[in-house]
Design a protein around this motif. Structure first.
Motif, short mmCIF file in Angstrom:
data_model
loop_
_atom_site.label_atom_id
_atom_site.label_comp_id
_atom_site.label_asym_id
_atom_site.label_seq_id
_atom_site.Cartn_x
_atom_site.Cartn_y
_atom_site.Cartn_z
N LEU A 161 0.87 -1.01 0.10
CA LEU A 161 -0.10 0.00 0.05
C LEU A 161 0.89 1.19 -0.09
O LEU A 161 0.56 2.37 -0.85
N VAL A 162 1.97 1.46 0.76
CA VAL A 162 2.74 2.40 0.88
C VAL A 162 3.50 2.65 -0.50
O VAL A 162 3.57 3.66 -1.07
N VAL A 163 3.88 1.44 -1.11
CA VAL A 163 4.53 1.73 -2.26
C VAL A 163 3.68 2.32 -3.38
O VAL A 163 3.88 2.88 -4.33
N ALA A 164 2.36 1.72 -3.43
CA ALA A 164 1.40 2.24 -4.53
C ALA A 164 1.10 3.37 -4.18
O ALA A 164 1.07 4.22 -5.17
N ARG A 165 0.95 4.07 -2.91
CA ARG A 165 0.51 5.32 -2.96
C ARG A 165 1.86 6.34 -3.17
O ARG A 165 1.78 7.27 -3.72
N ARG A 166 2.98 5.79 -2.90
CA ARG A 166 4.25 6.42 -3.49
C ARG A 166 4.19 6.81 -4.74
O ARG A 166 4.53 7.67 -5.40
N GLN A 167 4.10 5.59 -5.40
CA GLN A 167 3.95 5.62 -7.05
C GLN A 167 2.90 6.44 -7.65
O GLN A 167 3.31 7.34 -8.55
N ARG A 168 1.84 6.38 -7.17
CA ARG A 168 0.80 7.31 -7.40
C ARG A 168 1.12 8.84 -7.12
O ARG A 168 0.74 9.67 -7.88
N PHE A 169 1.60 9.30 -5.97
CA PHE A 169 2.19 10.56 -5.62
C PHE A 169 3.08 11.06 -6.76
O PHE A 169 3.37 12.11 -7.28
N ASP B 139 3.98 16.04 4.87
CA ASP B 139 4.48 15.89 5.98
C ASP B 139 3.62 15.31 7.20
O ASP B 139 3.64 14.64 7.85
N ALA B 140 2.36 15.96 6.99
CA ALA B 140 1.18 15.77 8.10
C ALA B 140 0.68 14.33 7.63
O ALA B 140 0.46 13.31 8.60
N PHE B 141 0.49 13.76 6.24
CA PHE B 141 0.05 12.56 6.05
C PHE B 141 1.12 11.62 6.30
O PHE B 141 0.55 10.43 6.92
N GLY B 142 2.21 11.91 6.17
CA GLY B 142 3.51 11.19 6.67
C GLY B 142 3.43 10.84 8.24
O GLY B 142 3.44 9.40 8.62
N GLU B 143 3.20 11.72 8.88
CA GLU B 143 3.06 11.63 10.48
C GLU B 143 1.89 10.74 10.79
O GLU B 143 1.88 9.95 11.60
N ARG B 144 0.90 10.89 10.01
CA ARG B 144 -0.58 10.45 10.34
C ARG B 144 -0.35 8.91 10.04
O ARG B 144 -0.71 7.98 10.78
N LEU B 145 0.28 8.53 8.88
CA LEU B 145 0.64 7.30 8.43
C LEU B 145 1.53 6.59 9.33
O LEU B 145 1.10 5.52 9.62
N ALA B 146 2.46 7.04 9.93
CA ALA B 146 3.36 6.58 10.72
C ALA B 146 2.55 6.11 12.18
O ALA B 146 2.69 5.15 12.62
N VAL B 147 2.01 7.21 12.48
CA VAL B 147 1.05 6.88 13.76
C VAL B 147 0.05 5.82 13.65
O VAL B 147 -0.08 5.04 14.52
N ALA B 148 -0.62 5.83 12.54
CA ALA B 148 -1.52 4.69 12.33
C ALA B 148 -0.85 3.26 12.21
O ALA B 148 -1.27 2.55 12.62
N ALA B 149 0.33 3.30 11.35
CA ALA B 149 0.92 2.05 11.15
C ALA B 149 1.45 1.48 12.52
O ALA B 149 1.43 0.22 13.04
N ALA B 150 1.91 2.38 13.44
CA ALA B 150 2.50 2.34 14.86
C ALA B 150 1.36 1.63 15.67
O ALA B 150 1.21 0.54 16.50
N ARG B 151 0.00 2.23 15.44
CA ARG B 151 -1.23 1.73 16.38
C ARG B 151 -1.60 0.54 15.84
O ARG B 151 -1.78 -0.34 16.53
N SER B 152 -1.36 0.01 14.45
CA SER B 152 -1.86 -1.14 13.96
C SER B 152 -0.92 -2.30 14.20
O SER B 152 -1.48 -3.16 14.64
N ALA B 153 0.17 -1.81 14.39
CA ALA B 153 1.35 -2.96 14.92
C ALA B 153 1.09 -3.27 16.39
O ALA B 153 1.21 -4.42 16.70
N ASP B 154 0.71 -2.19 17.14
CA ASP B 154 0.55 -2.40 18.37
C ASP B 154 -0.49 -3.31 18.84
O ASP B 154 -0.44 -4.16 19.52
#
Length: 531
Positions: free
Chosen positions: A387-395, A419-434
């Motif tokens: 998903l991250v790769v696909a979003r980066r390619q689309r961007f 930057d805001a999306f990156g921070e939110r994505l990092a937080v979401a990924a961390a929460r999902s992993a936890d």
């Protein structure tokens, strides 16, 4: 000529107005000191507030004022009424204040029987119009009164006739209220007696009458006139106690006869109406008692025959209990077999369930669950990376199509959003992993708690027979059977069961390879940082 006239005038005596009025008054009173005047009453409005009564006596040609002073009015046996022709007795006098003359009445009486009958008819129409003679107001007499009140003269033959007749028929208690049955005060005394009997309280010292008899012997219309008094009629109609009127002979009728609940032709007839004949009652009672006893005897005989016929039709107790006894014997015979079959079915079902609950089955289930968890964890990690790769390619594609001036104008805002999306994505990924890490840890704790080796560490052991089948009961050990005892730490000892149930140790069985613990996928602390 003139002299003679003057002398004639001067010879006439002079009177003052008061003198001439007084002279006329004395002359009239001397000449008419006691007169009887016949005439029709006119202008009568009842006694004045002072107690005096003022009205006129008239005929077809003249009229005269009349007055009845208060002291004489209360003594009148016959009260004046409008339009009645009367004979007034009194004296004539004048009233100087108005030059009028009048008769001062001392007594007054109707002018003959015709006038009395006319007055009686008028009074009857008046009281009948008020509903005092209505049949629906009349009440039934009590069948057997305990106390009879009699309103009559205490010295006449009437009370003796009533007393003797009641004593002959059915002796009861008699209360006599003495009154005058003739004269000016007769009506007032009779009405007061009726009201007095009704005023007696039930259960008091003086018994309250159950029925009242108003009685008088025969006489003329004038003799019976007191029982035509309006007060007597109203008292009889208002009486709460049933009232019998026995005034005069059978052909004599008074107004109280119409207002009473029952009219008796004679006082003796009133006594017969008041009480029944005691001998007749006793005879009727004896007849009813005999009929009642006969009816009871016949009814008992009929019921006895009916019970006998019903008893013959009913089955005996042995017949009633035959079928239940047979069903009970059959149920007793089949009860043991049914219990054995039921116990065997339950034992087989329990064995099938117990065979599926072996430690190997639990271990295989745990291995399958661990494999599923590892599969889901790796799949989730690959899905997030993809998903991250696909979003980066689309961007990158979107950024390549943007013009330079647009990129320059929006580069700062886009960088901030990125930057805001990156921070939110990092937080979401961390929460999902936890969250996944916590679920995995909970599943691992459950799997660890189900591990049978944990039970063995608390001092228990597993006995396995041939084919590595667990033995859970002592009946499963046959003499000479080889079995293994597994202790904590996967340590096993082999033994042989003897005939007496004792185990003979043999050489220890080779230890099986200890199964490896499921490998836990390591998760780095920076797993949420995907960029």
């Amino acid at each position: 000529m003139s002299l003679s006239v003057e002398s004639a005038v001067s010879n006439v005596a002079e009177y003052t107005v008061s003198e001439i009025s007084g002279a006329l008054k004395r002359t009239v009173e001397d000449a008419f000191g006691h007169v009887r005047v016949r005439g029709e009453i006119s202008g009568y409005r009842g006694p004045h507030s002072s107690g005096h009564a003022y009205f006129c006596l008239k005929d077809d040609k003249a009229r005269i004022d009349a007055v009845v002073w208060r002291t004489a009015f209360v003594k009148l046996g016959f009260k004046p009424e409008e339009g009645l022709e009367v004979i007034a007795t009194g004296r004539l006098t004048t009233f100087p204040g108005s030059s009028k003359y009048q008769i001062v009445i001392e007594t007054i009486e109707p002018a003959g029987a015709g006038a009395l009958m006319a007055l009686l008819a008028e009074r009857k129409r008046k009281l009948e119009a008020e509903g005092l003679f209505a049949p629906e107001r009349k009440r039934a007499l009590p069948f057997l009164p305990r106390v009879i009140g009699v309103v009559t003269s205490p010295t006449g033959a009437v009370i003796r006739d009533i007393h003797h007749r009641i004593a002959d028929r059915f002796p009861v208690h008699i209360l006599v209220w003495p009154v005058r049955v003739q004269g000016e005060t007769s009506g007032a005394e009779v009405s007061a007696a009726i009201a007095g009997f009704n005023a007696i309280e039930p259960g008091g010292a003086i018994p309250r009458p159950d029925v009242i008899i108003v009685a008088r012997g025969g006489g003329s219309l004038e003799d019976l006139w007191g029982f035509n008094d309006e007060a007597v009629v109203r008292a009889a109609a208002a009486s709460a106690i049933p009232l019998i009127s026995a005034v005069g002979h059978e052909t004599d009728w008074t107004l109280i006869d119409h207002a009473a609940d029952r009219r008796a032709p004679t006082p003796t007839g009133a006594a017969e109406m008041a009480v029944p004949v005691r001998a007749d009652l006793l005879a009727n009672l004896a007849n009813l008692h005999a009929r009642h006893a006969g009816a009871i005897s016949r009814r008992l005989e009929q019921e006895r025959k009916a019970v006998t016929a019903t008893a013959r039709a009913l089955p005996t107790p042995d017949m009633l209990l035959t079928l239940p006894r047979r069903r009970l014997d059959e149920a007793t015979t089949s009860l043991g077999q049914c219990l054995r079959v039921a116990v065997g079915d339950k034992r087989r079902a329990y064995g099938e369930i117990a065979s599926r609950l072996t430690p190997k089955t639990l271990e295989s289930m745990l291995r399958e669950k661990r494999a599923d968890l590892r599969h889901h964890e790796s799949h989730a990690a690959h899905a997030v990376q993809a998903l991250v790769v696909a979003r980066r390619q689309r961007f990158d594609r979107v950024a390549a199509h943007l013009q330079p001036h647009v990129i320059w104008a929006r580069s700062e805002a886009a960088r901030l959003r990125l930057d805001a999306f990156g921070e939110r994505l990092a937080v979401a990924a961390a929460r999902s992993a936890d969250a996944r890490r916590q679920r995995l840890a909970a599943a691992w704790r459950v799997a660890t708690s189900l591990d049978p080796r944990r039970v063995l560490e608390r001092g228990y052991a597993i006995i396995r027979g041939p084919g590595d089948v667990p033995i859970v009961r002592a009946e499963g050990l046959a003499p000479g059977m080889h079995f293994e005892v597994e202790f904590a730490g996967r340590e096993r000892r082999a033994a042989v069961a003897t005939g007496e149930g004792d185990a003979v140790p043999v050489a220890p069985a080779p230890a099986r390879a200890k199964p490896r613990a499921p490998r836990r996928t390591a998760t780095a602390d920076n797993q949420g940082d995907l960029f």
